[in-house]
Design an enzyme around this catalytic site. Structure first.
Site, PDB file in Angstrom:
ATOM      1  N   GLU A   1       0.874  -1.260  -0.038  1.00 29.88           N
ATOM      2  CA  GLU A   1       0.037   0.136   0.103  1.00 29.88           C
ATOM      3  C   GLU A   1       0.885   1.397  -0.032  1.00 29.88           C
ATOM      4  O   GLU A   1       0.696   2.229  -0.650  1.00 29.88           O
ATOM      5  CB  GLU A   1      -0.836  -0.158   1.199  1.00 29.88           C
ATOM      6  CG  GLU A   1      -1.929  -0.866   1.325  1.00 29.88           C
ATOM      7  CD  GLU A   1      -1.583  -2.281   1.821  1.00 29.88           C
ATOM      8  OE1 GLU A   1      -2.527  -2.970   2.397  1.00 29.88           O
ATOM      9  OE2 GLU A   1      -0.454  -2.412   2.239  1.00 29.88           O
TER      10      GLU A   1
ATOM     11  N   ASP B   1      -2.342  -5.341   3.012  1.00 34.73           N
ATOM     12  CA  ASP B   1      -2.653  -5.678   4.495  1.00 34.73           C
ATOM     13  C   ASP B   1      -3.295  -7.029   4.702  1.00 34.73           C
ATOM     14  O   ASP B   1      -4.344  -7.290   3.865  1.00 34.73           O
ATOM     15  CB  ASP B   1      -3.205  -4.366   5.154  1.00 34.73           C
ATOM     16  CG  ASP B   1      -2.274  -3.117   5.126  1.00 34.73           C
ATOM     17  OD1 ASP B   1      -0.927  -3.390   5.336  1.00 34.73           O
ATOM     18  OD2 ASP B   1      -2.752  -2.297   5.650  1.00 34.73           O
TER      19      ASP B   1
ATOM     20  N   ASP C   1      -6.175  -8.170   6.105  1.00 33.84           N
ATOM     21  CA  ASP C   1      -7.520  -7.620   6.349  1.00 33.84           C
ATOM     22  C   ASP C   1      -8.264  -7.662   5.268  1.00 33.84           C
ATOM     23  O   ASP C   1      -7.849  -7.582   3.972  1.00 33.84           O
ATOM     24  CB  ASP C   1      -7.516  -6.538   7.345  1.00 33.84           C
ATOM     25  CG  ASP C   1      -7.207  -5.242   6.719  1.00 33.84           C
ATOM     26  OD1 ASP C   1      -6.965  -5.258   5.575  1.00 33.84           O
ATOM     27  OD2 ASP C   1      -7.357  -4.231   7.431  1.00 33.84           O
TER      28      ASP C   1
ATOM     29  N   GLU D   1      -9.859  -5.050   3.693  1.00 25.98           N
ATOM     30  CA  GLU D   1      -9.478  -3.822   3.072  1.00 25.98           C
ATOM     31  C   GLU D   1      -7.996  -4.133   2.182  1.00 25.98           C
ATOM     32  O   GLU D   1      -7.984  -3.652   1.036  1.00 25.98           O
ATOM     33  CB  GLU D   1      -9.409  -2.432   3.634  1.00 25.98           C
ATOM     34  CG  GLU D   1     -10.390  -2.150   4.296  1.00 25.98           C
ATOM     35  CD  GLU D   1     -11.372  -1.602   3.480  1.00 25.98           C
ATOM     36  OE1 GLU D   1     -11.202  -0.903   2.479  1.00 25.98           O
ATOM     37  OE2 GLU D   1     -12.635  -2.005   3.451  1.00 25.98           O
TER      38      GLU D   1
ATOM     39  N   TYR E   1       0.532  -5.637  12.810  1.00 31.74           N
ATOM     40  CA  TYR E   1      -0.591  -4.945  12.194  1.00 31.74           C
ATOM     41  C   TYR E   1      -1.799  -4.444  13.109  1.00 31.74           C
ATOM     42  O   TYR E   1      -2.145  -5.079  14.167  1.00 31.74           O
ATOM     43  CB  TYR E   1      -1.412  -5.900  10.976  1.00 31.74           C
ATOM     44  CG  TYR E   1      -2.320  -5.358  10.229  1.00 31.74           C
ATOM     45  CD1 TYR E   1      -1.802  -4.355   9.685  1.00 31.74           C
ATOM     46  CD2 TYR E   1      -3.631  -5.644  10.109  1.00 31.74           C
ATOM     47  CE1 TYR E   1      -2.548  -3.751   8.496  1.00 31.74           C
ATOM     48  CE2 TYR E   1      -4.501  -4.878   9.462  1.00 31.74           C
ATOM     49  CZ  TYR E   1      -4.173  -4.063   8.617  1.00 31.74           C
ATOM     50  OH  TYR E   1      -4.826  -3.387   7.598  1.00 31.74           O
TER      51      TYR E   1
ATOM     52  N   ARG F   1      -4.718  -3.103  12.814  1.00 28.91           N
ATOM     53  CA  ARG F   1      -6.113  -3.368  12.712  1.00 28.91           C
ATOM     54  C   ARG F   1      -6.595  -4.508  12.863  1.00 28.91           C
ATOM     55  O   ARG F   1      -6.497  -5.474  12.082  1.00 28.91           O
ATOM     56  CB  ARG F   1      -6.651  -2.881  11.342  1.00 28.91           C
ATOM     57  CG  ARG F   1      -6.468  -1.139  10.814  1.00 28.91           C
ATOM     58  CD  ARG F   1      -7.195  -0.983   9.415  1.00 28.91           C
ATOM     59  NE  ARG F   1      -7.017   0.371   9.470  1.00 28.91           N
ATOM     60  CZ  ARG F   1      -5.963   1.085   8.627  1.00 28.91           C
ATOM     61  NH1 ARG F   1      -5.014   0.277   8.246  1.00 28.91           N
ATOM     62  NH2 ARG F   1      -6.020   2.385   8.420  1.00 28.91           N
TER      63      ARG F   1
ATOM     64  N   HIS G   1      -6.580 -11.954  13.895  1.00 25.82           N
ATOM     65  CA  HIS G   1      -4.980 -11.443  13.652  1.00 25.82           C
ATOM     66  C   HIS G   1      -4.508 -11.526  14.946  1.00 25.82           C
ATOM     67  O   HIS G   1      -5.442 -11.396  16.106  1.00 25.82           O
ATOM     68  CB  HIS G   1      -4.891 -10.159  13.024  1.00 25.82           C
ATOM     69  CG  HIS G   1      -5.370 -10.009  11.847  1.00 25.82           C
ATOM     70  ND1 HIS G   1      -4.998 -10.660  10.626  1.00 25.82           N
ATOM     71  CD2 HIS G   1      -6.469  -9.113  11.105  1.00 25.82           C
ATOM     72  CE1 HIS G   1      -5.520 -10.441   9.521  1.00 25.82           C
ATOM     73  NE2 HIS G   1      -6.541  -9.512   9.851  1.00 25.82           N
TER      74      HIS G   1
END
Length: 856
Positions: A7, A80, A82, A84, A293, A295, A340
């Protein structure tokens, strides 16, 4: 060549260090495309077909990705881990496939931490894109689009002044408004407590009266001063003897490592950070490889991380601080997201990372994770009971001491509201039969308190408890409420603004189901079933749309006056509370003053929003802004003539308009007006004349010789000099600030803003630019907001809000602007005269060519 897509450039830079020369790592700078912000981007009638559009500011960036993809043997999507992140990878793959630039081999890899071990291990274990996660993203994105783009036009046409509504945003706003209503309806109860100041062997301690005249005292038992004084006298006249001593051991276990939600809550409590600021800092720490991470809903740590944590504890503390067995935690949050690890340091040998706010947040994360594997704290609570000779009166003293700190040595969890039962401290050694010295007795008055307004921490906690939204989206949700001016922050607490109050009333009255807590939480649960592969995403959308669309059409068919009439009744208690004089709350004060009959107040809708007006309009011009009389509003009862201006002889009148009370000098177009500030309690003619005389010239600046002006503007009182501004604290400061103070304030403001001519404060500050090293700031500008790294300024596109600009977007804008080179301003100036010479060209002169053809 193997092309790796992540990203952000910071993440790309870190990962590129861990991979060999065969790898090229490029950043997508977040999402590369989205639904165009216009009607028809999601089409329910076409099986929820969706149109996607490449962001305008990503055109050149994605071209670089596509050009490299054409030369690559393998594409590795390493965004990432997740929902998103999965969506970004899907968008990149779809776009490359559309451009026929997709390599033959495409892999998806994820890692929970950006360390060499985690990255290299991930590269050895690739997988395919997770279609269930992609479907869950598509469902959520389409759902939010349909909710917002279908409901917002209804608001614009039927509730003037409203800006937008959102599926989670509107429910969060309702929580804030509901709390405001609770506070308004709260009626404080008086109660008293009696406290004896005692001493034993030179140690003073407090004992509360818990039984009086044979009756156990509840919180509100002593409800007035008379009963409190009687209880106080009884304690003063009695001799108390120690009858019971009870000592209980207590054990407190540490909290688990941070999740996204608990990190936002603790950073708010301990560091005063907003949720959005916390997430920006955590993102930077993650991309630098310092933390896992950020989130996540998970509270567990990887086995190797637990071992590393326990070793770090053993190295720093003696054996008593390390429990015999590792601690394991389980997630309790509703609708926990994809599993996670908790947020933790990637290396427990590193107790510091980053600097400034980033360093403080890392310290919080490090200590919380370390404490989670430490021994419990052992405490001892002692309760001493004292009674008088009759046994009718009883005092109680409570103390708590830490016998072994355990994890307290590193970290203690914060709380939103202190408990009245917290009684820490050491009590003296006493024995049964002792009679401590009575030094004094106090009777203290108290009042019950209303429920506290939400802080960011307590609101995030409440949303998570209800299962509404996702911790990763809370920061942007709360920021949107502030950006829309539906709420304001005072002393880190949310206050509902009038526009937020009105919007919530509208939604509760006409769209009650869609702002209910159960419905919104249930929708989150359904979205999770999609991500688990247990529900088809288009079926979820169809079920929602089947009821939602007809409801919006039903409300749209109503006339604005019908909507206002319903809201007038729904908000009647708020807009027209009972009056102290017993008169009709809707009685118009202006009609009453001028002797008109039938003047009743009601809610009205206008171009700029709702307001209260008189039914006798146009004979009666009374209006009042949408606010509760006695709070932020003004009911116009004090309107009328205040006197005359001694210099001009013109009348000075106090009036009330839609936007609040103001004063007016003279009549007609030439009349001068000024709003009445809220911080003036003793407002009179003298104050009115002062306000009408503004701006005030403080004097000439000793260095520049230019005027220093004091005035009141849209954002409050201020000083101005040579295009520079400094804020003043109050209205009185506008008239009381002298030359020395003014010069000092202007100098301080200039230093805060960087000292440049006319520089404004940054809208937000991001991290360092990876190339130039300069601090990236989002700034307001004369021609619109822009981003800068101190060397290059880049304009922010009109469809992007400056508050929403991410670090990745800012870097891309700056890099794109720098690539174009310096602007050629002089060339533009020289182009103007050419227009004049162009006028000399005559059309016929060019049209002689056909004549030559004839000649041939």
């Amino acid at each position: 060549m193997q092309l790796v897509i992540v990203e952000s450039p910071a993440k790309a830079k870190t990962i590129e260090k861990y991979l060999g020369k065969d790898f090229k790592v490029l950043a997508s700078y977040g999402h590369v495309r989205d639904l165009p912000p216009k009607d028809g981007s999601v089409r329910p009638d076409e099986d929820f077909a969706m149109d996607w559009e490449l962001y305008r500011d990503k055109q050149s960036r994605f071209k670089e990705i596509a050009d490299n993809a054409k030369k690559a043997d393998r594409l590795v999507l390493a965004t990432d881990p997740d929902r998103e992140g999965e969506a970004i990878s899907w968008h990149v793959r779809e776009l490359l496939q559309k451009r026929k630039a997709l390599p033959a081999k495409v892999d998806r890899v994820t890692f929970n931490a950006i360390t060499k071990q985690a990255v290299t291990d991930a590269m050895k274990a690739p997988r395919e894109l997770d279609q269930d996660l992609i479907d869950a993203y598509l469902a959520r994105r389409a759902l939010d689009y349909l909710y917002g783009f279908t409901l917002s036009p209804v608001l614009w046409r039927r509730l003037p002044g409203a800006k937008s509504a959102g599926r989670v945003q509107s429910v969060a706003l309702r929580l804030i408004v509901d709390r405001e209503i609770e506070i308004e309806h709260f009626r404080a109860d008086e109660y008293w407590s009696v406290l004896a100041k005692l001493e034993q062997d030179g140690t003073e301690f407090d004992a509360r009266l818990v039984k009086f005249d044979g009756k156990k005292l509840q919180k509100l038992t002593l409800g007035d001063e008379g009963s409190a004084k009687a209880a106080k006298k009884a304690v003063e006249d009695s001799r108390f003897i120690v009858e019971e001593i009870e000592t209980k051991p207590l054990k407190r276990s540490p909290a688990p490592p941070f999740t996204t939600s608990t990190l936002q809550q603790e950073a708010s409590r301990k560091l005063g950070y907003s949720a959005s600021h916390t997430m920006r800092l955590a993102q930077s720490l993650y991309e630098a490889g310092h933390i896992t991470y950020m989130r996540t809903d998970g509270v567990q740590m990887d086995g190797s991380a637990i071992d590393a944590c326990r070793k770090a504890i053993a190295d720093r503390y003696d054996a008593y601080y390390l429990p015999d067995k590792p601690r394991f935690y389980a997630t309790k949050a509703k609708n926990a997201q994809e599993a996670h690890e908790a947020i933790r340091p990637t290396d427990f040998k590193r107790d510091r990372a980053g600097s400034g706010d980033e360093g403080k947040l890392y310290d919080l994360i490090f200590k919380r994770a370390m404490a989670s594997q430490m021994a419990s704290a052992n405490l001892e609570r002692t309760t001493i009971t004292l009674r008088d000779g009759t046994g009718k009166h009883e005092l109680r003293a409570t103390g708590q001491v830490v016998k072994f700190p355990g994890y307290f040595a590193v970290y203690q969890e914060g709380r939103d509201e202190p408990s009245e039962d917290d009684e820490d401290g050491l009590l003296p050694n006493v024995s049964k039969g002792d009679s401590p010295l009575k030094k004094s007795v106090e009777a203290n008055q108290h009042f019950t308190q209303p429920p506290p307004r939400f802080s960011e921490a307590s609101l995030v906690k409440r949303l998570e408890e209800l299962g509404i939204g996702r911790p990763s989206t809370y920061a942007s949700t709360l920021q949107t409420l502030r950006d829309r001016n539906y709420v304001r922050m005072e002393k880190n607490r949310f206050f509902a603004e009038e526009s937020g109050r009105l919007l919530t009333a509208f939604l509760e009255r006409f769209f009650e189901r869609y702002v209910s807590f159960d419905f919104t939480a249930g929708m989150e649960g359904e979205l999770d079933t999609v991500s688990d592969g247990r529900e088809e995403w288009k079926k979820l959308l169809a079920d929602f749309w089947r009821d939602f669309k007809p409801k919006t059409e039903e409300v749209m068919e109503k006339k604005p006056s019908e909507v206002t009439e319903v809201l007038d009744e729904f908000l009647s208690d708020y807009l027209f509370p009972e009056r102290a004089d017993g008169k009709d709350p809707r009685h118009c004060p202006l009609c009453e003053t001028e002797g008109r009959e039938g003047g009743r107040l009601a809610l009205r809708g206008g171009r700029y929003g709702a307001f209260v007006a008189c039914a006798n309009y146009p004979e009666c011009k009374f209006t009042r802004q949408f606010a509760k009389p006695g709070s932020d509003g003004d009911d116009g009862a004090n309107d009328g003539a205040m006197g005359e201006d001694p210099e001009t002889g013109l009348p000075v009148e106090r009036k009330t308009g839609r936007f609040g009370p103001y004063i007016q000098l003279g009549e007609g177009k030439d009349a001068k007006r000024a709003s009445i500030p809220k911080d003036i309690d003793d407002f009179d003619l003298e104050w009115a004349l002062k306000l009408l005389s503004l701006p005030r010239i403080v004097g000439m600046h000793p260095e520049t010789g230019k005027e220093i002006e004091a005035n009141i503007g849209r954002y409050g009182p201020y000083l101005r000099h040579d295009g520079k501004y400094a804020k003043l604290t109050s209205t009185r400061d506008v008239f009381d600030t002298g030359m020395n103070a003014a010069v000092s304030l202007l100098a301080e403001a200039a230093n805060r803003k960087g000292g440049g001519r006319g520089k404004a404060e940054p809208i937000k500050t991001l991290g360092e630019h990876p190339t130039s090293g300069g601090e990236i700031k989002v700034m307001p500008g004369r021609y619109g907001p822009y981003v800068t790294d101190g060397t290059t300024n880049a304009t922010i596109p009109k469809d992007v809000k400056p508050e929403d600009v991410t670090e990745a977007q800012a870097i891309e804008l700056i890099d794109a602007r720098a690539a174009k080179g310096p602007a050629k301003k002089k060339a533009k100036k020289k182009a103007a005269p050419k227009k004049k010479t162009a006028a000399k060209k005559k059309a016929p002169a060019k049209k002689k060519a056909p004549a030559k053809k004839d000649a041939d």
